[in-house]
Motif scaffolding. Structure first.
Motif: not given
Length: 448
Positions: A75-80, A96-102, A319-325, A330-338
């Motif tokens: 079950v891919p999440v995002g395009p396709g 989202y627990c998708v790791g660093a993909a590249t 990390g790589v960008p995730l569709e819709g997030l 600079a950090s290769g991460t999704v901005p978050h708070r806790a």
């Protein structure tokens, strides 16, 4: 009942699911993965000869077999696949627990030459990742350069000199086993731009290099001595001190006669990959570096070339960008708070992150436990607000109606049986199925 989708079934995703059902009694979790197989880098990143670490799959299995957890592979999440917005319609919350993909790039001339690969591509090949390509990694290679001095660099250096006798008992795919057995790599240079006291491998991994059959570890004492921490390791932290002690022991012995050699090198910064007469990589040009007194290094203007028909780049993940997030480039991460996703500095209700996409590619497998628990604590604190929204009775029929064919746990168990049967037919133990077609065909036997 709080319904949560966890995207990714590696350690981070499994520990998130585990915390959700342990800390929340009224929670049901669907663990989604793009691949038909669970366990992420435990299956597709841990070296096949590291059976103890690979046995972590047994711990992750108990999570995915929990009565309130459901595995949905393929079950891919995002395009396709499933758009992130659609997931939010089907679940109260998505983690989202998708790791660093590249891989990180070197950014030097010649990096794209044939024969130059990321270490991840090489690892994916010998780990039977279904997206891996077999483009002749070892074709004509007599000398290899591994750029990097972390555990992944040590793993690929070790795999290059392993023989059939040591690898036939692993789950390595047969084609990779045959290619490694027929390989002619006799010299492996594992190169870092800084000194031995700053290398990122663990002592256990480093020591393994000295126990490989018919393989000598060759170090240059003069090169190592450029590092003040090597000359006097007494002030180093324990892990670095132990690494230095292993290298000092090797440096104090004459190198034994052996068919293959692993050469840890330090204070060399790659500046160019040069081509041979056939247009493939033929050598790596390095600049000699020196400590700058501030924990880094500076160039000296002196250069050295190391012959290599194979170059494996192991300088980190990203990390790589995730569709819709949202994404912080600079950090290769999704901005978050806790663990709560932030959009423009404001919490996005129902969206969470854990693992490398949350904190960057740092830590070991166990680091994902507290990381996941922090995110789950935030999610459960939000539960009252999240469950006020009505959801469909079950997302699975809707996913199927939208053209997806999720591989449920029974399908994964069918894949496991097929891999056991393949191993038996080859006179080995379990042998991984290496491609999408065979994996999905095996999964389908669960319902036929």
């Amino acid at each position: 009942m709080l319904r949560v989708a966890v995207v990714g079934s590696g350690p981070s995703g499994c520990y998130t699911a585990q915390s959700l059902v342990q800390l929340g009694r009224d929670v049901r979790v669907d663990v989604l993965d793009r691949l038909p197989c669970p366990y992420g880098l435990v299956r597709y990143g841990v070296a096949p000869d590291h059976e103890k670490i690979k046995s972590l799959q047994n711990t992750l299995r108990t999570v995915l077999e929990h009565e309130r957890v459901r595995f949905l592979g393929g079950v891919p999440v995002g395009p396709g696949g499933v758009p992130s917005a659609r997931l939010r319609e089907l679940y109260h919350a998505v983690v989202y627990c998708v790791g660093a993909a590249t891989d990180r790039r070197l950014g030097i001339p010649g990096e794209e030459l044939p024969g130059s690969w990321s270490a991840t591509e090489f690892v994916s090949w010998y780990s039977a990742h279904p997206d891996a390509v077999d483009d002749g990694f070892l074709r004509g290679a007599r000398s290899a350069v591994v750029i990097g001095v972390g555990n992944v660099a040590v793993d690929v250096a070790r795999m290059l000199v392993r023989g059939t006798a040591e690898l036939s008992g692993t789950d390595m795919p047969q084609a990779a086993l045959d290619a490694l057995a027929a390989g002619r790599v006799a010299d492996v240079h594992m190169v870092g731009r800084r000194g031995p006291s700053q290398a990122r491998f663990t002592t256990k991994e480093l020591r393994e290099l000295g126990a490989l059959p018919d393989t000598a570890v060759v170090v240059d004492p003069a090169e190592l001595a450029l590092d003040a921490g090597y000359r006097d390791p007494s002030g180093l932290p324990g892990a670095q001190r132990r690494n230095v002690e292993v290298l000092r022991d090797w440096a104090g012995r004459p190198a034994p006669d052996a068919a293959r050699r692993i050469r840890p090198r330090f204070f060399l910064r790659p500046v160019e990959l040069t081509a041979d007469g056939d247009g493939r990589v033929g050598a790596v040009r390095f600049e000699r570096t020196a400590p700058d007194g501030r924990g880094g290094v500076t160039g000296t203007g002196r250069y050295e070339e190391i012959e290599a028909q194979l170059v494996l780049r192991s300088v980190g993940y990203r990390g790589v960008p995730l569709e819709g997030l949202p994404f912080d480039a600079a950090s290769g991460t999704v901005p978050h708070r806790a663990g709560r996703v932030l959009r423009g500095g404001v919490v996005a209700p129902g969206e969470y992150v854990a693992g490398w996409i949350k904190r960057g590619p740092t830590g070991v497998i166990g680091t994902n436990r507290p990381c996941a628990k922090e995110t789950v604590t935030s999610l459960l604190a939000d539960a009252a607000a999240l469950t006020g929204r009505a959801l469909p009775a079950d997302p699975l029929p809707l996913l199927r109606a939208e053209g997806l064919e999720p591989v449920e746990w029974s399908g994964w168990r069918a894949i496991e049986r097929a891999e056991a049967d393949l191993g038996t037919s080859l006179g080995r133990h379990v042998v991984k199925l290496p491609d999408w077609e065979s994996l999905l065909a095996a999964a389908r036997t669960a319902t036929t």
